[in-house]
Design a protein around this motif. Structure first.
Motif, PDB file in Angstrom:
ATOM      1  N   ALA A  88      56.136  49.501  43.952  1.00 44.23           N
ATOM      2  CA  ALA A  88      56.331  48.933  42.621  1.00 44.23           C
ATOM      3  C   ALA A  88      57.620  48.123  42.600  1.00 44.23           C
ATOM      4  CB  ALA A  88      56.385  50.030  41.555  1.00 44.23           C
ATOM      5  N   LEU A  89      57.567  46.978  41.948  1.00 42.84           N
ATOM      6  CA  LEU A  89      58.717  46.086  41.824  1.00 42.84           C
ATOM      7  C   LEU A  89      59.046  45.903  40.346  1.00 42.84           C
ATOM      8  CD1 LEU A  89      60.778  43.921  42.759  1.00 42.84           C
ATOM      9  CD2 LEU A  89      58.887  42.268  42.693  1.00 42.84           C
ATOM     10  N   THR A  90      60.311  46.138  39.994  1.00 37.06           N
ATOM     11  CA  THR A  90      60.783  45.915  38.632  1.00 37.06           C
ATOM     12  C   THR A  90      61.868  44.855  38.659  1.00 37.06           C
ATOM     13  OG1 THR A  90      60.298  48.193  37.976  1.00 37.06           O
ATOM     14  CG2 THR A  90      61.827  46.957  36.592  1.00 37.06           C
ATOM     15  N   VAL A  91      61.698  43.839  37.829  1.00 35.06           N
ATOM     16  CA  VAL A  91      62.660  42.741  37.737  1.00 35.06           C
ATOM     17  C   VAL A  91      63.325  42.799  36.362  1.00 35.06           C
ATOM     18  CG1 VAL A  91      62.998  40.245  37.811  1.00 35.06           C
ATOM     19  CG2 VAL A  91      61.266  41.313  39.271  1.00 35.06           C
ATOM     20  N   GLN A  92      64.654  42.842  36.365  1.00 36.64           N
ATOM     21  CA  GLN A  92      65.396  42.790  35.107  1.00 36.64           C
ATOM     22  C   GLN A  92      66.003  41.402  34.956  1.00 36.64           C
ATOM     23  OE1 GLN A  92      69.233  44.826  34.655  1.00 36.64           O
ATOM     24  NE2 GLN A  92      68.454  45.736  32.769  1.00 36.64           N
ATOM     25  N   TYR A  93      65.839  40.831  33.762  1.00 32.13           N
ATOM     26  CA  TYR A  93      66.295  39.468  33.509  1.00 32.13           C
ATOM     27  C   TYR A  93      67.631  39.481  32.764  1.00 32.13           C
ATOM     28  CZ  TYR A  93      61.383  38.795  34.588  1.00 32.13           C
ATOM     29  OH  TYR A  93      60.148  38.841  35.198  1.00 32.13           O
ATOM     30  N   ALA A  94      68.154  38.285  32.522  1.00 34.26           N
ATOM     31  CA  ALA A  94      69.471  38.155  31.900  1.00 34.26           C
ATOM     32  C   ALA A  94      69.502  38.743  30.493  1.00 34.26           C
ATOM     33  CB  ALA A  94      69.881  36.685  31.865  1.00 34.26           C
ATOM     34  N   ASP A  95      68.370  38.727  29.788  1.00 33.26           N
ATOM     35  CA  ASP A  95      68.325  39.287  28.434  1.00 33.26           C
ATOM     36  C   ASP A  95      68.013  40.778  28.424  1.00 33.26           C
ATOM     37  OD1 ASP A  95      65.725  39.243  29.252  1.00 33.26           O
ATOM     38  OD2 ASP A  95      64.948  38.097  27.539  1.00 33.26           O
ATOM     39  N   ARG A  96      68.046  41.412  29.611  1.00 32.52           N
ATOM     40  CA  ARG A  96      67.809  42.843  29.809  1.00 32.52           C
ATOM     41  C   ARG A  96      66.336  43.248  29.685  1.00 32.52           C
ATOM     42  NH1 ARG A  96      72.500  45.721  30.114  1.00 32.52           N
ATOM     43  NH2 ARG A  96      74.401  44.679  29.385  1.00 32.52           N
ATOM     44  N   SER A  97      65.465  42.296  29.480  1.00 29.76           N
ATOM     45  CA  SER A  97      64.038  42.625  29.505  1.00 29.76           C
ATOM     46  C   SER A  97      63.600  42.821  30.955  1.00 29.76           C
ATOM     47  CB  SER A  97      63.220  41.509  28.845  1.00 29.76           C
ATOM     48  OG  SER A  97      63.347  40.294  29.576  1.00 29.76           O
ATOM     49  N   THR A  98      62.503  43.518  31.147  1.00 30.49           N
ATOM     50  CA  THR A  98      62.035  43.831  32.494  1.00 30.49           C
ATOM     51  C   THR A  98      60.540  43.557  32.634  1.00 30.49           C
ATOM     52  OG1 THR A  98      61.601  46.156  31.942  1.00 30.49           O
ATOM     53  CG2 THR A  98      63.783  45.624  32.835  1.00 30.49           C
ATOM     54  N   THR A  99      60.138  43.325  33.856  1.00 30.77           N
ATOM     55  CA  THR A  99      58.732  43.189  34.212  1.00 30.77           C
ATOM     56  C   THR A  99      58.484  44.038  35.452  1.00 30.77           C
ATOM     57  OG1 THR A  99      58.687  40.916  33.380  1.00 30.77           O
ATOM     58  CG2 THR A  99      56.868  41.593  34.791  1.00 30.77           C
ATOM     59  N   THR A 100      57.378  44.768  35.455  1.00 33.18           N
ATOM     60  CA  THR A 100      57.050  45.635  36.585  1.00 33.18           C
ATOM     61  C   THR A 100      55.673  45.298  37.122  1.00 33.18           C
ATOM     62  OG1 THR A 100      58.395  47.441  35.692  1.00 33.18           O
ATOM     63  CG2 THR A 100      56.751  48.030  37.341  1.00 33.18           C
ATOM     64  N   ARG A 101      55.564  45.220  38.427  1.00 31.75           N
ATOM     65  CA  ARG A 101      54.286  45.026  39.108  1.00 31.75           C
ATOM     66  C   ARG A 101      54.171  46.097  40.193  1.00 31.75           C
ATOM     67  NH1 ARG A 101      53.715  42.326  35.368  1.00 31.75           N
ATOM     68  NH2 ARG A 101      53.021  40.146  35.169  1.00 31.75           N
ATOM     69  N   SER A 102      52.977  46.609  40.380  1.00 33.73           N
ATOM     70  CA  SER A 102      52.774  47.645  41.401  1.00 33.73           C
ATOM     71  C   SER A 102      51.440  47.423  42.083  1.00 33.73           C
ATOM     72  CB  SER A 102      52.828  49.042  40.773  1.00 33.73           C
ATOM     73  OG  SER A 102      51.790  49.208  39.818  1.00 33.73           O
ATOM     74  N   ARG A 103      51.311  48.003  43.263  1.00 32.11           N
ATOM     75  CA  ARG A 103      50.056  47.921  43.992  1.00 32.11           C
ATOM     76  C   ARG A 103      49.947  49.071  44.989  1.00 32.11           C
ATOM     77  NH1 ARG A 103      49.673  42.704  47.730  1.00 32.11           N
ATOM     78  NH2 ARG A 103      49.620  41.831  45.634  1.00 32.11           N
ATOM     79  N   THR A 104      48.703  49.409  45.308  1.00 30.38           N
ATOM     80  CA  THR A 104      48.450  50.405  46.344  1.00 30.38           C
ATOM     81  C   THR A 104      48.361  49.706  47.684  1.00 30.38           C
ATOM     82  OG1 THR A 104      47.240  51.810  44.782  1.00 30.38           O
ATOM     83  CG2 THR A 104      46.854  52.190  47.124  1.00 30.38           C
ATOM     84  N   LEU A 105      49.023  50.245  48.672  1.00 28.74           N
ATOM     85  CA  LEU A 105      49.051  49.637  49.998  1.00 28.74           C
ATOM     86  C   LEU A 105      47.731  49.891  50.732  1.00 28.74           C
ATOM     87  CD1 LEU A 105      52.662  50.685  51.025  1.00 28.74           C
ATOM     88  CD2 LEU A 105      51.917  48.532  49.993  1.00 28.74           C
ATOM     89  N   PRO A 106      47.374  49.018  51.678  1.00 29.49           N
ATOM     90  CA  PRO A 106      46.122  49.222  52.423  1.00 29.49           C
ATOM     91  C   PRO A 106      46.075  50.557  53.154  1.00 29.49           C
ATOM     92  CG  PRO A 106      46.982  47.002  52.797  1.00 29.49           C
ATOM     93  CD  PRO A 106      48.037  47.760  52.052  1.00 29.49           C
ATOM     94  N   GLU A 107      47.231  51.044  53.616  1.00 22.78           N
ATOM     95  CA  GLU A 107      47.323  52.332  54.285  1.00 22.78           C
ATOM     96  C   GLU A 107      48.745  52.848  54.143  1.00 22.78           C
ATOM     97  OE1 GLU A 107      46.313  51.551  58.328  1.00 22.78           O
ATOM     98  OE2 GLU A 107      48.237  50.648  58.821  1.00 22.78           O
ATOM     99  N   PRO A 108      48.947  54.174  54.156  1.00 20.87           N
ATOM    100  CA  PRO A 108      50.312  54.696  54.072  1.00 20.87           C
ATOM    101  C   PRO A 108      51.163  54.166  55.222  1.00 20.87           C
ATOM    102  CG  PRO A 108      48.706  56.449  53.749  1.00 20.87           C
ATOM    103  CD  PRO A 108      47.939  55.253  54.209  1.00 20.87           C
ATOM    104  N   THR A 109      52.400  53.797  54.911  1.00 26.74           N
ATOM    105  CA  THR A 109      53.252  53.207  55.932  1.00 26.74           C
ATOM    106  C   THR A 109      54.717  53.486  55.647  1.00 26.74           C
ATOM    107  OG1 THR A 109      53.792  51.150  57.091  1.00 26.74           O
ATOM    108  CG2 THR A 109      53.471  51.014  54.731  1.00 26.74           C
ATOM    109  N   ALA A 110      55.521  53.422  56.698  1.00 26.75           N
ATOM    110  CA  ALA A 110      56.983  53.424  56.590  1.00 26.75           C
ATOM    111  C   ALA A 110      57.544  52.242  57.357  1.00 26.75           C
ATOM    112  CB  ALA A 110      57.551  54.737  57.133  1.00 26.75           C
ATOM    113  N   HIS A 111      56.683  51.278  57.672  1.00 27.20           N
ATOM    114  CA  HIS A 111      57.030  50.115  58.473  1.00 27.20           C
ATOM    115  C   HIS A 111      57.673  49.062  57.573  1.00 27.20           C
ATOM    116  CE1 HIS A 111      56.995  47.523  61.851  1.00 27.20           C
ATOM    117  NE2 HIS A 111      55.925  46.819  61.540  1.00 27.20           N
ATOM    118  N   SER A 112      58.932  48.731  57.837  1.00 27.82           N
ATOM    119  CA  SER A 112      59.668  47.817  56.962  1.00 27.82           C
ATOM    120  C   SER A 112      59.009  46.445  56.802  1.00 27.82           C
ATOM    121  CB  SER A 112      61.112  47.662  57.455  1.00 27.82           C
ATOM    122  OG  SER A 112      61.815  48.869  57.319  1.00 27.82           O
ATOM    123  N   PRO A 113      58.520  45.810  57.881  1.00 26.08           N
ATOM    124  CA  PRO A 113      57.841  44.522  57.679  1.00 26.08           C
ATOM    125  C   PRO A 113      56.646  44.607  56.737  1.00 26.08           C
ATOM    126  CG  PRO A 113      58.424  44.798  59.984  1.00 26.08           C
ATOM    127  CD  PRO A 113      58.721  46.099  59.324  1.00 26.08           C
ATOM    128  N   GLY A 114      55.896  45.697  56.813  1.00 27.96           N
ATOM    129  CA  GLY A 114      54.772  45.860  55.885  1.00 27.96           C
ATOM    130  C   GLY A 114      55.239  45.996  54.449  1.00 27.96           C
TER     131      GLY A 114
END
Length: 276
Positions: free
Chosen positions: A174-200
Motif C-alpha cells: 500500500a502506498l500513501t501520499v501526503q500532499y502540501a495541504d495535508r490531504s492524503t491518497t492511498t492505493r494498494s494492491r495484492t502482489l502476484p506472490e508473497p515476496t521479500a525481493h526489493s526489486p519486486g
C-alpha cells in the motif's frame, strides 16, 4: 491486569496497557478506562463504573451499549437499536439466527460472540507484526516526479531488507501520499506472490505511484506499507527462464551481508544517496 505510567509532569501524557487472556476483554477495558478517574482496573465479576451491577460471565458488562462493543460502528449500532438491541446483554440473549438475519451471517456470528465475551483469539508472545511500514518525509514539498520515485525506491529497499532480516514475506503493498495541504491518497494492491525481493517491491510501488496520475503535485510525504506477512520459508517462488532474476537475488544477498556488517547505509542505489 493494567500497567500504567503517569506523565513526567502533571499535564504530561500517560500510558496504560491492558493485559488479558482474551483480546476482547483487553479491548473493552481499554475503551472504558477513562470513564472513571484514575483509570481503575476491572476485575472479574465487578464493574467499577457501577459497583452494584454484576458483569457478564465472560467479563462484558451487562449494560454495555451496543456501540461500545468491539467491531460495532455507528451504522451497525443504529441497526441494532432499531430492533431493540441496545446493550450487550440484549444482544447476547438474542438467538444467533436472528442476529444473522439482521446483520448477515459472518457479522451476526462475530457480534454474538463479542456480546457474550467469547473470543477464541489468543495473544501470541513474540509474534511478528502484521505489517511493516516505511516513511519518507521530504525536507520541503516535492514537485519533481524523479525524486518522488527515487524516494519510493529507497522505501522499497528498506522494507525488503527488513522483511529478509525478519525472515518474512509480504503479499500486499500500500502506498500513501501526503500532499502540501495535508490531504492524503492511498492505493494498494495484492502482489502476484508473497515476496521479500526489493526489486519486486520497487516495481509494485512504482506501479501504484503511476496509478495516482500526479500532475505537478506538491508531495510532502510518502509512506509504503507491506502487509499480509507470512514466513518466508513457506513461500514458493515461480521459476523463470534466464539468469537475470537469480543474479539480482545473489546481489541482494551480498548487499544484505554488507549491511549486516557495516550498517544499513553501506549499500544503496545512487539515486537514494543522502536519504535517511
Amino acid at each position: 491486569m493494567r500497567y500504567s505510567w503517569p506523565g513526567a509532569h502533571a499535564a504530561g501524557p500517560s500510558c496504560a496497557i491492558w493485559c488479558r487472556r482474551r483480546r476482547i476483554r483487553a479491548s473493552h477495558d481499554d475503551r472504558h478506562r477513562s470513564q472513571s478517574a484514575g483509570h481503575p482496573s476491572w476485575r472479574a465479576g465487578h464493574d467499577p463504573r457501577h459497583p452494584g451491577r454484576p458483569r457478564g460471565d465472560h467479563g462484558v458488562p451487562h449494560r454495555l451499549p451496543a456501540a461500545a462493543l468491539l467491531g460495532v460502528g455507528p451504522a451497525t449500532a443504529r441497526t441494532l437499536i432499531s430492533y431493540g438491541l441496545a446493550t450487550a446483554d440484549q444482544i447476547a440473549a438474542t438467538p444467533l439466527p436472528t442476529l444473522q438475519r439482521i446483520l448477515g451471517t459472518a457479522t451476526g456470528r462475530q457480534l454474538h460472540r463479542v456480546a457474550a465475551g467469547i473470543d477464541p483469539t489468543r495473544v501470541t508472545p513474540g509474534a511478528p507484526p502484521r505489517t511493516f511500514t516505511a516513511e519518507h518525509r521530504f525536507p520541503r514539498d516535492e514537485l519533481d516526479p524523479g525524486r518522488q520515485r527515487g524516494a519510493l525506491t529507497h522505501l522499497a529497499k528498506r522494507l525488503g531488507a527488513r522483511l529478509r532480516a525478519e525472515r518474512q514475506a509480504c503479499d500486499s503493498l500500500a502506498l500513501t501520499v501526503q500532499y502540501a495541504d495535508r490531504s492524503t491518497t492511498t492505493r494498494s494492491r495484492t502482489l502476484p506472490e508473497p515476496t521479500a525481493h526489493s526489486p519486486g517491491l520497487r516495481t509494485a510501488a512504482h506501479a501504484l505511484y503511476l496509478t495516482l496520475g500526479l500532475q505537478r503535485a506538491r508531495v510532502r510525504c510518502l509512506t509504503l506499507r507491506v502487509g499480509d506477512l507470512c514466513d518466508a520459508g513457506s513461500v514458493s517462488r515461480q521459476l523463470t527462464f534466464g539468469l537475470d532474476d537469480d543474479k539480482a537475488r545473489r546481489i541482494e544477498a551480498a548487499a544484505d551481508r554488507a549491511r549486516a556488517r557495516f550498517g544499513p547505509g553501506a549499500v544503496r542505489p545512487a539515486s537514494t544517496a543522502g536519504m535517511p
